[in-house]
Each structure stands twice: as C-alpha cells, then as structure tokens.
Write a protein that holds these residues in place. Structure first.
Motif, PDB file in Angstrom:
ATOM      1  N   LEU A 108       0.839  -1.199   0.000  1.00  0.00           N
ATOM      2  CA  LEU A 108       0.000   0.000   0.000  1.00  0.00           C
ATOM      3  C   LEU A 108       0.875   1.250   0.000  1.00  0.00           C
ATOM      4  N   GLY A 109       1.906   1.259   0.856  1.00  0.00           N
ATOM      5  CA  GLY A 109       2.798   2.416   0.914  1.00  0.00           C
ATOM      6  C   GLY A 109       3.498   2.656  -0.416  1.00  0.00           C
ATOM      7  N   ALA A 110       3.999   1.581  -1.012  1.00  0.00           N
ATOM      8  CA  ALA A 110       4.708   1.725  -2.293  1.00  0.00           C
ATOM      9  C   ALA A 110       3.755   2.227  -3.377  1.00  0.00           C
ATOM     10  N   ILE A 111       2.497   1.786  -3.326  1.00  0.00           N
ATOM     11  CA  ILE A 111       1.531   2.219  -4.347  1.00  0.00           C
ATOM     12  C   ILE A 111       1.195   3.695  -4.154  1.00  0.00           C
ATOM     13  N   VAL A 112       1.073   4.140  -2.909  1.00  0.00           N
ATOM     14  CA  VAL A 112       0.821   5.560  -2.655  1.00  0.00           C
ATOM     15  C   VAL A 112       1.988   6.390  -3.203  1.00  0.00           C
ATOM     16  N   ARG A 113       3.203   5.916  -2.921  1.00  0.00           N
ATOM     17  CA  ARG A 113       4.400   6.611  -3.412  1.00  0.00           C
ATOM     18  C   ARG A 113       4.413   6.700  -4.937  1.00  0.00           C
ATOM     19  N   THR A 114       4.141   5.583  -5.600  1.00  0.00           N
ATOM     20  CA  THR A 114       4.180   5.559  -7.060  1.00  0.00           C
ATOM     21  C   THR A 114       3.038   6.387  -7.649  1.00  0.00           C
ATOM     22  N   SER A 115       1.859   6.316  -7.017  1.00  0.00           N
ATOM     23  CA  SER A 115       0.711   7.070  -7.517  1.00  0.00           C
ATOM     24  C   SER A 115       1.009   8.564  -7.503  1.00  0.00           C
ATOM     25  N   VAL A 174      18.896   7.192 -18.385  1.00  0.00           N
ATOM     26  CA  VAL A 174      17.503   7.598 -18.583  1.00  0.00           C
ATOM     27  C   VAL A 174      16.855   7.833 -17.219  1.00  0.00           C
ATOM     28  N   SER A 175      15.792   8.639 -17.237  1.00  0.00           N
ATOM     29  CA  SER A 175      15.014   8.844 -16.016  1.00  0.00           C
ATOM     30  C   SER A 175      13.560   8.506 -16.288  1.00  0.00           C
ATOM     31  N   ILE A 176      12.861   8.165 -15.229  1.00  0.00           N
ATOM     32  CA  ILE A 176      11.413   7.967 -15.286  1.00  0.00           C
ATOM     33  C   ILE A 176      10.786   9.316 -14.934  1.00  0.00           C
ATOM     34  N   PRO A 177       9.844   9.808 -15.735  1.00  0.00           N
ATOM     35  CA  PRO A 177       9.325  11.164 -15.503  1.00  0.00           C
ATOM     36  C   PRO A 177       8.363  11.246 -14.322  1.00  0.00           C
ATOM     37  N   THR A 178       8.929  11.257 -13.141  1.00  0.00           N
ATOM     38  CA  THR A 178       8.116  11.377 -11.937  1.00  0.00           C
ATOM     39  C   THR A 178       7.812  12.841 -11.669  1.00  0.00           C
ATOM     40  N   THR A 179       6.817  13.066 -10.823  1.00  0.00           N
ATOM     41  CA  THR A 179       6.380  14.413 -10.535  1.00  0.00           C
ATOM     42  C   THR A 179       6.116  14.527  -9.040  1.00  0.00           C
ATOM     43  N   GLY A 180       6.001  15.760  -8.550  1.00  0.00           N
ATOM     44  CA  GLY A 180       5.579  15.950  -7.161  1.00  0.00           C
ATOM     45  C   GLY A 180       6.711  15.892  -6.170  1.00  0.00           C
ATOM     46  N   PRO A 181       6.346  15.970  -4.895  1.00  0.00           N
ATOM     47  CA  PRO A 181       7.353  16.140  -3.848  1.00  0.00           C
ATOM     48  C   PRO A 181       8.186  14.890  -3.557  1.00  0.00           C
ATOM     49  N   VAL A 182       7.672  13.703  -3.847  1.00  0.00           N
ATOM     50  CA  VAL A 182       8.433  12.481  -3.582  1.00  0.00           C
ATOM     51  C   VAL A 182       8.798  11.900  -4.942  1.00  0.00           C
ATOM     52  N   ARG A 183       9.986  12.232  -5.420  1.00  0.00           N
ATOM     53  CA  ARG A 183      10.297  11.973  -6.825  1.00  0.00           C
ATOM     54  C   ARG A 183      10.718  10.543  -7.082  1.00  0.00           C
ATOM     55  N   ALA A 184      11.552  10.001  -6.213  1.00  0.00           N
ATOM     56  CA  ALA A 184      12.139   8.698  -6.519  1.00  0.00           C
ATOM     57  C   ALA A 184      11.112   7.599  -6.313  1.00  0.00           C
ATOM     58  N   LEU A 185      11.142   6.612  -7.183  1.00  0.00           N
ATOM     59  CA  LEU A 185      10.330   5.423  -6.998  1.00  0.00           C
ATOM     60  C   LEU A 185      11.123   4.408  -6.188  1.00  0.00           C
ATOM     61  N   ASN A 186      10.404   3.511  -5.553  1.00  0.00           N
ATOM     62  CA  ASN A 186      11.047   2.326  -4.981  1.00  0.00           C
ATOM     63  C   ASN A 186      11.804   1.615  -6.109  1.00  0.00           C
ATOM     64  N   VAL A 187      12.991   1.091  -5.810  1.00  0.00           N
ATOM     65  CA  VAL A 187      13.834   0.533  -6.878  1.00  0.00           C
ATOM     66  C   VAL A 187      13.176  -0.663  -7.570  1.00  0.00           C
ATOM     67  N   SER A 188      12.372  -1.426  -6.850  1.00  0.00           N
ATOM     68  CA  SER A 188      11.739  -2.573  -7.522  1.00  0.00           C
ATOM     69  C   SER A 188      10.599  -2.102  -8.425  1.00  0.00           C
TER      70      SER A 188
END
Lengths: 252, 252
Positions: free
Chosen positions: A108-115, B213-227
């Motif tokens: 759930l946390g990872a999905i919130v982060r990715t969303s 390359v980068s993944i086009p993330t947005t917002g205050p928490v930019r990085a995705l979980n590595v998996s």
C-alpha cells in the motif's frame, strides 16, 4: 496540519514513528530532553528548524511549548467525493488508483508513493479488506502519504459507479485479460483498479470495470507484485499522456 | 536440481524455508513424521506428489529415502559468463538487469520476479554491497529465484565492460537524466543498471553506462522504490520489443 507542542507530545510522536513534516526548536532552548528530541528527529529524517522564540510562540499558538513544536500532516484520509471534484481547466485528465483488497502495508505504501510520482490525484481503498493507514504504510510510502489523499469507502463497487457518473473510465488489471495495458486508451479520466496480492479482483469489482487489461508477462512466475504492477500501468498512463515532464532540479 | 532424501533432510529444508520445487512421497508411506512433512510442505506451497515406491526409488537414486524425496533448485547463482553466451537464433535481444548495491532482500526478490516476468535472462549483482540470495529473497521473488539465474560478480564496472564487448548496451537509471526511459532505444541487447535504495548509481558505474535515462516522476516524492522502477523500465523494454505476448492459460 496538526501541531504538537511540548517535549512530551513531540517525543511521543517521534517514538511512535508518526510521520512528522518538521520539528521547530526555539533558539536558545537547552537541556538534555530537547537535545534528545533533536537527535531522534534527525535519526528519523524529520527536518529540524531553529527559530526565534517569538516565531515558535506564533507557530505553537501558545507560549507553553517548552521550546519545541512539531508539525504532522493531518490524517491523510480524505473524502472520496473530494477526489471526484472537477479538475481545474487545463490540467491533465483525472487519475485515481483503486485498490480492491491490498492487505500488505508495504505494498500500500509503495503504491501511494508511485501514484503520487505518476501524478495521480488520490488512492481509493475499501474500509474493509485493506491495510490501514499505519506508520508502516507511511514509511513505505517514503513520505508520500502526507501528500496524496487516500479515501476510504465502504463499498468499492458503488464508488466505481459514482466515478463513472463523474466521467471516469475504470480499467481493471487482470492477468487473464486479452487487451494489453499498452493497447488501451489511457488519455481519458481514469480509475485504475488493482486486486489484492495473489487474489486479483473480486467478481463484483471486475464486472464494474469498463475494460480489463493485462501486463504481458512471460515465464513460470506470471504475476507481478501488485506494487510493481501499479508502477507499470501508472507509467504507461504517463507515457500515453505525454510523459515529457523532466525531473526538476529541486529534488532532494 | 538438488535432491534431498529422507525425513530428516526434507524436514530440515522445509523448516529452513529453503525453496523446494516439489516433494515426492511414496504411496503407502505412513506415520506421523511423514504426515507432518506433507502438512508443512502444503503450508509452504510446495507441491506434493504421491508416486509408486519404485518411482521414488528411482528419483531418489537410493532405497534409503524413508518414502520422501524433495527437489530443490540448484543454487540459483550462476556464472556471469553463462549469461553473456550468444542467444539462440531468432530469440529476442539479450536483456540483463544489473543491480548496483540493492541491499533490501525484499527489493532484490521483487526485481528477480519482475525480471523473469519481463523475459530477462538474468540478474547480475556485485558480491559486496548487495543482499545475499537468502530465503527472504526467494520468498519475495515468489519462486522466481529458482528459475532466473543470478550472477554475482566481484567488480560490477568490469562486468559492464565485458558486456559491452559482448554487444550489450548499458542503460543506467538516473533520476537526473534528461532522456526519458520511453525515449531510449530498448530494442538492442540491453543491460539495465539500477542503483541502490536512495543512493542511486555509484560514479564509476554511472560512467560505464552508454546512456542514462530517467522515469518522468512528478511531485514532492520523486524517486520510486527501486523494484517499482525496475518494473517500469523492464516493461517499457517489453513494450518497445513488441509486447504482444498474451498470458497463457496455464497460469496458477
């Protein structure tokens, strides 16, 4: 934004690992108990700011703060109806993520982060059969839970009907679907519906979807982890909608 | 394929949660200790097959098996050079995933699972600064660790040089990169290089990449979980390479 004033309240929040946005300390405040708080906050990656006492008084709304005020996000849970409000003119089509029974707080946390990172406006979870919005979820979200509204609904399939009336298309992720996630049109206002770990969508929820898509996995272990699947679908949405946002330079 | 014969060896493996492919039990074998093994195997989702004693003898390679033989994948660690062998005529271009210091076993397991599902031939990890191939990794991989070769190398940047000589292009994921992951050409033989949680790629490894390359993330928490990031990039590879594989019907 909730504020916590005084050594005891702040320490309690830190020790409970409640997500705090920042800790404000009045300049010139001394003593082991305050120093201990500052150490603890830094260890937990809570930003610490030292301010003049008068500013701390103002921020605390009282002088009875013992030199420390902490700021916590208000409960991130939000009203489902807030999420359905019309989007401002010129903004991207709506994007919501609906979780049909994701029970693992890490997921759930990872999905919130990715969303949040994919530009979604919020996440919708059922009140039952779902991970609660616990500290584990907040941690796994890497802070995103303080920024992205998560709405709890009593009845997910009824919420889906209301989304349809608000102009959303509902796409369910189902590994048996013929249509691939890259073949669907994700430029419309979209609710992405994801099933729980290893269980997929409930029949009622699946039926409510406007269309179903699958991720073209191969080999003996077909299903992806639900938080990975969410990332794959959400960034396909970003790609179809332009996906040209470059990382800004203000990242930390 | 390793085989474990006898109640003690099988029980030890089950209790250690070592990944087992199946448990074979001779028909007519009775007793609490064997029934306990079967219960335990089922609880751990290890398939149990009941076979005639003569077949169990043959599978065990001995008659001293007390009615039980379990089959474990051989150590999934493989030689890096095996991964670089030329691909069979007509198969998709090579696809390897290189992890530059992913230390969380949950993430490593999820990446192995996603890599297998995306059709990668293997994962390359450094001997140091990486999660070991533990039971936690095997569990998080949902069994994929038994199917996908994971090669440990002493020096990741040297391994990258050898991949280049073998015709691979090395693409690093770096959130500061200008080029988006959807803009790069992923139809060539590809090594995808991912950095550790919250740390990104080491300078030496980044320099060895052919492009970033980068993944086009947005917002205050930019990085995705590595998996999650691994999934987003790997399924962009699948999309670019055709992505038309439909789920078969034999899934479980």
């Amino acid at each position: 934004m909730d504020r916590l004033t005084g050594i005891h309240a702040v320490r309690e929040a830190l020790e409970a690992n409640r997500p705090l946005d920042s800790l404000m300390v009045a300049k010139g405040t001394h003593g082991n108990r305050v120093e201990e708080l500052v150490r603890l906050a830094r260890k937990l990656d809570v930003p610490v700011r030292f301010e003049e006492r008068i500013q701390v008084d103002r921020a605390a709304g009282t002088r009875e703060h013992q030199g420390v005020v902490a700021f916590a996000s208000s409960s991130p849970a939000t009203s489902f109806y807030d999420l359905l409000k019309p989007r401002p003119e010129g903004s991207a089509p709506g994007l919501l993520v609906l979780l049909d029974g994701v029970e693992d707080p890490q997921n759930l946390g990872a999905i919130v982060r990715t969303s949040l990172a994919a530009g979604a406006q919020g996440v919708v979870i059922p009140e039952r059969r779902a991970a609660g919005l616990t500290e584990t979820v907040a941690r796994a979200s890497a802070g995103a839970l303080s920024h992205l509204p998560v709405a709890r609904v009593t009845n997910l399939s009824r919420a889906m009907e209301e989304m349809k009336e608000a102009g959303y298309w509902l796409v369910g992720l189902d590994e048996r679907a013929e249509q691939l996630h890259t073949e669907a049109d994700f430029k419309v206002p979209l609710g992405i519906v994801l099933g729980g770990e290893g269980k997929g969508l409930h029949a009622l929820v699946r039926e409510r979807c406007d269309f179903l898509v699958s991720i073209p996995t191969t080999g003996p272990v077909r299903a992806l982890n639900v938080s990975v699947a969410a990332g794959v679908v959400l960034f396909e949405v970003v790609r179809q909608r332009g996906g040209t946002r470059k990382p800004s330079t203000d990242e930390h």
